[in-house]
Motif scaffolding. Structure first.
Motif, PDB file in Angstrom:
ATOM      1  N   THR A  83      42.899  35.637  30.721  1.00  0.00           N
ATOM      2  CA  THR A  83      41.833  36.563  29.700  1.00  0.00           C
ATOM      3  C   THR A  83      42.323  37.399  29.075  1.00  0.00           C
ATOM      4  O   THR A  83      43.171  37.396  28.509  1.00  0.00           O
ATOM      5  N   ARG A  84      40.895  38.033  28.065  1.00  0.00           N
ATOM      6  CA  ARG A  84      41.544  39.453  27.540  1.00  0.00           C
ATOM      7  C   ARG A  84      40.804  40.352  27.713  1.00  0.00           C
ATOM      8  O   ARG A  84      39.633  40.727  28.606  1.00  0.00           O
ATOM      9  N   ASP A  85      41.381  42.144  27.936  1.00  0.00           N
ATOM     10  CA  ASP A  85      40.377  43.262  28.440  1.00  0.00           C
ATOM     11  C   ASP A  85      39.839  43.050  27.679  1.00  0.00           C
ATOM     12  O   ASP A  85      39.854  43.325  26.354  1.00  0.00           O
TER      13      ASP A  85
ATOM     14  N   TRP B 288      43.595  43.111  24.931  1.00  0.00           N
ATOM     15  CA  TRP B 288      44.797  42.766  25.635  1.00  0.00           C
ATOM     16  C   TRP B 288      44.927  41.501  26.065  1.00  0.00           C
ATOM     17  O   TRP B 288      44.032  41.388  26.953  1.00  0.00           O
TER      18      TRP B 288
ATOM     19  N   HIS C  75      46.899  41.415  37.421  1.00  0.00           N
ATOM     20  CA  HIS C  75      46.457  41.799  36.614  1.00  0.00           C
ATOM     21  C   HIS C  75      44.727  41.528  35.871  1.00  0.00           C
ATOM     22  O   HIS C  75      43.919  41.632  35.455  1.00  0.00           O
TER      23      HIS C  75
ATOM     24  N   LYS D 255      36.820  44.865  35.307  1.00  0.00           N
ATOM     25  CA  LYS D 255      35.529  45.421  33.636  1.00  0.00           C
ATOM     26  C   LYS D 255      34.784  44.644  33.908  1.00  0.00           C
ATOM     27  O   LYS D 255      33.916  45.947  33.214  1.00  0.00           O
TER      28      LYS D 255
ATOM     29  N   ILE E 219      40.943  42.938  34.784  1.00  0.00           N
ATOM     30  CA  ILE E 219      40.725  43.196  33.914  1.00  0.00           C
ATOM     31  C   ILE E 219      39.069  41.850  34.426  1.00  0.00           C
ATOM     32  O   ILE E 219      38.449  42.655  33.153  1.00  0.00           O
TER      33      ILE E 219
ATOM     34  N   SER F 249      51.520  45.606  32.687  1.00  0.00           N
ATOM     35  CA  SER F 249      50.522  45.759  32.095  1.00  0.00           C
ATOM     36  C   SER F 249      50.747  46.355  30.765  1.00  0.00           C
ATOM     37  O   SER F 249      50.781  46.878  30.314  1.00  0.00           O
TER      38      SER F 249
ATOM     39  N   CYS G 241      33.306  37.269  33.480  1.00  0.00           N
ATOM     40  CA  CYS G 241      34.658  37.277  32.502  1.00  0.00           C
ATOM     41  C   CYS G 241      35.369  36.641  31.743  1.00  0.00           C
ATOM     42  O   CYS G 241      34.793  35.089  32.832  1.00  0.00           O
TER      43      CYS G 241
ATOM     44  N   ASN H 190      45.674  38.817  28.268  1.00  0.00           N
ATOM     45  CA  ASN H 190      46.670  38.650  29.209  1.00  0.00           C
ATOM     46  C   ASN H 190      46.599  37.218  29.835  1.00  0.00           C
ATOM     47  O   ASN H 190      45.720  35.915  30.346  1.00  0.00           O
TER      48      ASN H 190
ATOM     49  N   ASP I 266      38.574  46.226  26.846  1.00  0.00           N
ATOM     50  CA  ASP I 266      38.720  48.034  25.894  1.00  0.00           C
ATOM     51  C   ASP I 266      39.631  47.924  24.942  1.00  0.00           C
ATOM     52  O   ASP I 266      39.290  47.691  24.321  1.00  0.00           O
ATOM     53  N   SER I 267      40.904  47.052  25.265  1.00  0.00           N
ATOM     54  CA  SER I 267      42.168  47.080  24.263  1.00  0.00           C
ATOM     55  C   SER I 267      42.045  45.759  24.035  1.00  0.00           C
ATOM     56  O   SER I 267      43.031  46.163  22.864  1.00  0.00           O
TER      57      SER I 267
END
Length: 356
Positions: free
Chosen positions: A28-30, A35, A60, A67, A64, A97, A75, A37, A32-33
């Motif tokens: 997955t990819r955050d 990141w 994690h 969000k 994510i 994290s 997602c 994971n 916001d940032s």
């Protein structure tokens, strides 16, 4: 596009389905940032274009996904089945994290991980993966499916309930792909179903050093991570307890560490018989054993139904000081074990005649 083209195994008689993901990578990819994971979650085939995932709330990938859900979006997610052992190890470690497990794998390998992006996707997947399943993860309120039970690594069936699904949009695979699986079986000593002593020990060692524990000589895990053993060279009173408290204080993201043991540097912590010898002969049960409360995992079979219903995922853990008492360690009876140099010499001398 049909997940049924793969010969997905049912690992145990009582499993609630066929689990294609037991040693998989879930990416997955955050939002916001950015990141990326990578984690490991059990994945069950629920239909030609549906997978179920059981993701605990403190993991994690779940954080994510939430969000995206809070913004009214599904997602983006990729499930990789069949990757090299270093990637499998990194995915199971659960890096802090903000740190990608891809970076962790690159550090272990000594070079970066080669990845690729499918058209229209911003999720990097291993370039040499056997199978990549891409899709989207909606909130359980929008779509869910009955997941479980499943025979977990604890040796017991765990969890059955409504869980979120992966709506599969794309399946990519090599010709004649190999499904990498990790059959969960009893957490035996010295080895269980995976080579977890190495990564459990490395994460714990890093935490001990960050906690100020000095003169660490080794860290090892038994029965997966149910018993963690730390070897130290005592240089002051309280060193053993410091190491025990630090080891027990490491944040767990799915582990079930139950017993923490600290031993002197003369103990071979990779030999369970040597560890037990230290426990049996250097421990005063009235003084050397402490019991604390700590978080455990939802798959812990010892959690009562009442505690589960209340959301109380706590369990007792045992701290065992199996070191010679520092105040009189120099007066402790000498061991009658042959020294290492002599053992090596004897092995070389008799290697051709006797099994070693």
């Amino acid at each position: 596009m049909d997940l049924g083209i793969f010969p997905t195994p049912q690992w145990h008689d009582g499993d609630g389905g066929r689990y294609i993901g037991t040693a998989c990578m879930v990416i997955t990819r955050d939002p916001d940032s950015g990141w990326v994971n990578v984690g490991t979650y059990r994945a069950c085939v629920q239909g030609p274009d549906r997978l179920s995932l059981w993701m605990l709330g403190n993991r994690h990938a779940r954080a994510i996904a939430e969000k995206y859900w809070e913004r009214g979006r599904t997602c983006p997610i990729a499930v990789v089945v069949g990757q090299d052992p270093i990637l499998s190890t990194a995915a199971a470690i659960a890096a802090p994290s903000g740190m990608s497990e891809y970076d962790l794998a690159g550090g272990l390998r000594g070079q970066g991980v080669e990845v690729l992006y499918a058209p229209g996707s911003d999720l990097p997947v291993p370039a040499y993966a056997e199978i990549v399943i891409e899709g989207e993860l909606p909130p359980a309120e929008e779509e869910s499916v009955l997941e479980g039970p499943f025979g977990e690594w604890t040796g017991y069936y765990t969890h059955s309930g409504q869980e979120t699904v992966v709506r599969v949009n794309r399946i990519m695979h090599r010709n004649d792909p190999i499904i990498l699986g990790a059959l969960p079986i009893l957490p035996t000593v010295p080895a269980g179903d995976q080579a977890v002593p190495l990564y459990s020990a490395s994460v714990t060692w890093d935490h001990l050093e960050a906690s100020g524990v000095q003169n660490i000589k080794g860290v090892w895990a038994y029965a997966r991570q149910l018993m963690m053993v730390v070897s130290i060279e005592q240089t002051g009173a309280g060193d053993a307890m410091h190491a025990l408290l630090a080891a027990a204080g490491r944040k767990r993201t799915g582990g079930m560490e139950r017993y923490f043991v600290v031993v002197d540097e003369d103990i071979d912590i990779t030999d369970v018989n040597h560890v037990l010898w230290a426990m049996f002969t250097r421990v005063d049960p009235a003084e050397s054993i402490q019991v604390l409360r700590a978080p455990t995992t939802a798959i812990d079979p010892r959690l009562s139904p009442g505690k589960r219903a209340a959301g109380d995922l706590s369990m007792g853990i045992v701290l065992i000081d199996a070191c010679k008492p520092f105040a009189w360690k120099d007066q402790y009876p000498a061991a009658n074990r042959v020294d290492a140099a002599t053992r090596d010499e004897l092995r070389k001398r008799w290697a051709g005649l006797l099994p070693m």
